[in-house]
Design a protein around this motif. Structure first.
Motif, PDB file in Angstrom:
ATOM      1  N   MET A  77      54.003  31.029  28.727  1.00 46.38           N
ATOM      2  CA  MET A  77      53.298  30.838  29.980  1.00 46.38           C
ATOM      3  C   MET A  77      52.338  32.005  30.238  1.00 46.38           C
ATOM      4  O   MET A  77      51.246  31.796  30.703  1.00 46.38           O
ATOM      5  N   ARG A  78      52.754  33.213  29.922  1.00 53.95           N
ATOM      6  CA  ARG A  78      51.921  34.387  30.207  1.00 53.95           C
ATOM      7  C   ARG A  78      50.621  34.352  29.399  1.00 53.95           C
ATOM      8  O   ARG A  78      49.565  34.663  29.930  1.00 53.95           O
ATOM      9  N   LYS A  79      50.707  33.960  28.137  1.00 51.81           N
ATOM     10  CA  LYS A  79      49.505  33.888  27.311  1.00 51.81           C
ATOM     11  C   LYS A  79      48.546  32.822  27.822  1.00 51.81           C
ATOM     12  O   LYS A  79      47.338  33.012  27.817  1.00 51.81           O
ATOM     13  N   SER A  80      49.079  31.705  28.275  1.00 52.40           N
ATOM     14  CA  SER A  80      48.211  30.653  28.796  1.00 52.40           C
ATOM     15  C   SER A  80      47.565  31.093  30.103  1.00 52.40           C
ATOM     16  O   SER A  80      46.413  30.745  30.375  1.00 52.40           O
ATOM     17  N   LEU A  81      48.268  31.869  30.896  1.00 53.96           N
ATOM     18  CA  LEU A  81      47.699  32.399  32.135  1.00 53.96           C
ATOM     19  C   LEU A  81      46.534  33.329  31.829  1.00 53.96           C
ATOM     20  O   LEU A  81      45.458  33.216  32.419  1.00 53.96           O
ATOM     21  N   ILE A  82      46.727  34.219  30.889  1.00 52.88           N
ATOM     22  CA  ILE A  82      45.664  35.152  30.519  1.00 52.88           C
ATOM     23  C   ILE A  82      44.472  34.397  29.933  1.00 52.88           C
ATOM     24  O   ILE A  82      43.324  34.685  30.266  1.00 52.88           O
TER      25      ILE A  82
ATOM     26  N   VAL B 230      32.023  44.107  38.804  1.00 55.63           N
ATOM     27  CA  VAL B 230      33.432  44.358  39.140  1.00 55.63           C
ATOM     28  C   VAL B 230      33.880  43.418  40.257  1.00 55.63           C
ATOM     29  O   VAL B 230      34.940  42.788  40.172  1.00 55.63           O
ATOM     30  N   LEU B 231      33.078  43.312  41.282  1.00 50.35           N
ATOM     31  CA  LEU B 231      33.427  42.478  42.430  1.00 50.35           C
ATOM     32  C   LEU B 231      33.566  41.008  42.047  1.00 50.35           C
ATOM     33  O   LEU B 231      34.551  40.354  42.376  1.00 50.35           O
ATOM     34  N   TYR B 232      32.585  40.485  41.328  1.00 49.70           N
ATOM     35  CA  TYR B 232      32.633  39.077  40.934  1.00 49.70           C
ATOM     36  C   TYR B 232      33.759  38.805  39.951  1.00 49.70           C
ATOM     37  O   TYR B 232      34.434  37.776  40.028  1.00 49.70           O
ATOM     38  N   GLY B 233      33.982  39.715  39.016  1.00 51.82           N
ATOM     39  CA  GLY B 233      35.072  39.544  38.060  1.00 51.82           C
ATOM     40  C   GLY B 233      36.428  39.554  38.734  1.00 51.82           C
ATOM     41  O   GLY B 233      37.296  38.738  38.434  1.00 51.82           O
ATOM     42  N   ALA B 234      36.596  40.494  39.674  1.00 55.06           N
ATOM     43  CA  ALA B 234      37.870  40.574  40.402  1.00 55.06           C
ATOM     44  C   ALA B 234      38.111  39.316  41.216  1.00 55.06           C
ATOM     45  O   ALA B 234      39.226  38.783  41.246  1.00 55.06           O
ATOM     46  N   GLY B 235      37.066  38.834  41.860  1.00 59.08           N
ATOM     47  CA  GLY B 235      37.207  37.616  42.662  1.00 59.08           C
ATOM     48  C   GLY B 235      37.570  36.408  41.821  1.00 59.08           C
ATOM     49  O   GLY B 235      38.455  35.628  42.173  1.00 59.08           O
ATOM     50  N   ALA B 236      36.896  36.259  40.700  1.00 61.87           N
ATOM     51  CA  ALA B 236      37.181  35.118  39.825  1.00 61.87           C
ATOM     52  C   ALA B 236      38.578  35.214  39.234  1.00 61.87           C
ATOM     53  O   ALA B 236      39.304  34.217  39.163  1.00 61.87           O
ATOM     54  N   GLY B 237      38.957  36.414  38.807  1.00 60.87           N
ATOM     55  CA  GLY B 237      40.286  36.592  38.231  1.00 60.87           C
ATOM     56  C   GLY B 237      41.392  36.348  39.232  1.00 60.87           C
ATOM     57  O   GLY B 237      42.400  35.693  38.936  1.00 60.87           O
ATOM     58  N   ALA B 238      41.215  36.860  40.454  1.00 63.82           N
ATOM     59  CA  ALA B 238      42.223  36.660  41.498  1.00 63.82           C
ATOM     60  C   ALA B 238      42.306  35.190  41.896  1.00 63.82           C
ATOM     61  O   ALA B 238      43.399  34.659  42.113  1.00 63.82           O
ATOM     62  N   ALA B 239      41.158  34.521  41.961  1.00 60.26           N
ATOM     63  CA  ALA B 239      41.161  33.095  42.301  1.00 60.26           C
ATOM     64  C   ALA B 239      41.876  32.284  41.222  1.00 60.26           C
ATOM     65  O   ALA B 239      42.668  31.387  41.527  1.00 60.26           O
ATOM     66  N   GLY B 240      41.614  32.613  39.978  1.00 62.50           N
ATOM     67  CA  GLY B 240      42.300  31.923  38.885  1.00 62.50           C
ATOM     68  C   GLY B 240      43.796  32.151  38.924  1.00 62.50           C
ATOM     69  O   GLY B 240      44.588  31.227  38.717  1.00 62.50           O
TER      70      GLY B 240
ATOM     71  N   GLY C 138      49.918  33.010  39.601  1.00 61.09           N
ATOM     72  CA  GLY C 138      50.134  34.256  38.871  1.00 61.09           C
ATOM     73  C   GLY C 138      49.955  35.450  39.782  1.00 61.09           C
ATOM     74  O   GLY C 138      49.731  35.327  40.985  1.00 61.09           O
ATOM     75  N   SER C 139      50.022  36.610  39.203  1.00 61.40           N
ATOM     76  CA  SER C 139      49.833  37.851  39.936  1.00 61.40           C
ATOM     77  C   SER C 139      48.355  38.037  40.267  1.00 61.40           C
ATOM     78  O   SER C 139      47.509  38.057  39.367  1.00 61.40           O
TER      79      SER C 139
ATOM     80  N   GLY D 110      45.446  39.209  37.721  1.00 57.69           N
ATOM     81  CA  GLY D 110      44.298  38.321  37.578  1.00 57.69           C
ATOM     82  C   GLY D 110      42.990  39.038  37.879  1.00 57.69           C
ATOM     83  O   GLY D 110      42.005  38.884  37.154  1.00 57.69           O
ATOM     84  N   ALA D 111      42.981  39.842  38.928  1.00 60.10           N
ATOM     85  CA  ALA D 111      41.774  40.594  39.277  1.00 60.10           C
ATOM     86  C   ALA D 111      41.429  41.596  38.187  1.00 60.10           C
ATOM     87  O   ALA D 111      40.262  41.743  37.810  1.00 60.10           O
ATOM     88  N   ALA D 112      42.433  42.266  37.649  1.00 56.74           N
ATOM     89  CA  ALA D 112      42.197  43.254  36.588  1.00 56.74           C
ATOM     90  C   ALA D 112      41.633  42.587  35.331  1.00 56.74           C
ATOM     91  O   ALA D 112      40.697  43.095  34.717  1.00 56.74           O
ATOM     92  N   VAL D 113      42.194  41.456  34.966  1.00 57.41           N
ATOM     93  CA  VAL D 113      41.704  40.726  33.799  1.00 57.41           C
ATOM     94  C   VAL D 113      40.277  40.234  34.049  1.00 57.41           C
ATOM     95  O   VAL D 113      39.413  40.305  33.170  1.00 57.41           O
ATOM     96  N   GLY D 114      40.006  39.762  35.247  1.00 49.04           N
ATOM     97  CA  GLY D 114      38.677  39.300  35.591  1.00 49.04           C
ATOM     98  C   GLY D 114      37.634  40.407  35.531  1.00 49.04           C
ATOM     99  O   GLY D 114      36.540  40.221  35.008  1.00 49.04           O
ATOM    100  N   VAL D 115      37.985  41.575  36.053  1.00 45.00           N
ATOM    101  CA  VAL D 115      37.074  42.721  36.003  1.00 45.00           C
ATOM    102  C   VAL D 115      36.786  43.099  34.553  1.00 45.00           C
ATOM    103  O   VAL D 115      35.630  43.268  34.157  1.00 45.00           O
TER     104      VAL D 115
END
Length: 67
Positions: free
Chosen positions: A1-6, A27-37, A43-44, A48-53
């Motif tokens: 599940m974790r790999k599919s989330l990433i 940074v802002l757009y990446g964080a927003g997209a990652g957190a939304a996903g 997920g966390s 998500g924000a860190a991965v997006g950034v």
């Protein structure tokens, strides 16, 4: 599940990776997209924000003509 989330978060970030003219915007757009996903996938939000950034910054640094 974790790999599919990433993978899903990275795919979502790639969809908007061309956004942001400055590093701050990227940074802002990446964080927003990652957190939304992450929110959509239950997920966390922080992870998500860190991965997006990271995804957005890497994409824009590797492909500056597309950002």
């Amino acid at each position: 599940m974790r790999k599919s989330l990433i993978a899903a978060l990275l795919a979502g970030t790639a969809a908007i990776a061309a956004c942001g003219d400055t590093t701050g915007e990227q940074v802002l757009y990446g964080a927003g997209a990652g957190a939304a996903g992450a929110a959509l996938l239950n997920g966390s939000l922080v992870t998500g924000a860190a991965v997006g950034v990271a995804g957005n910054l890497i994409y824009c640094k590797e492909n500056p003509s597309r950002c």
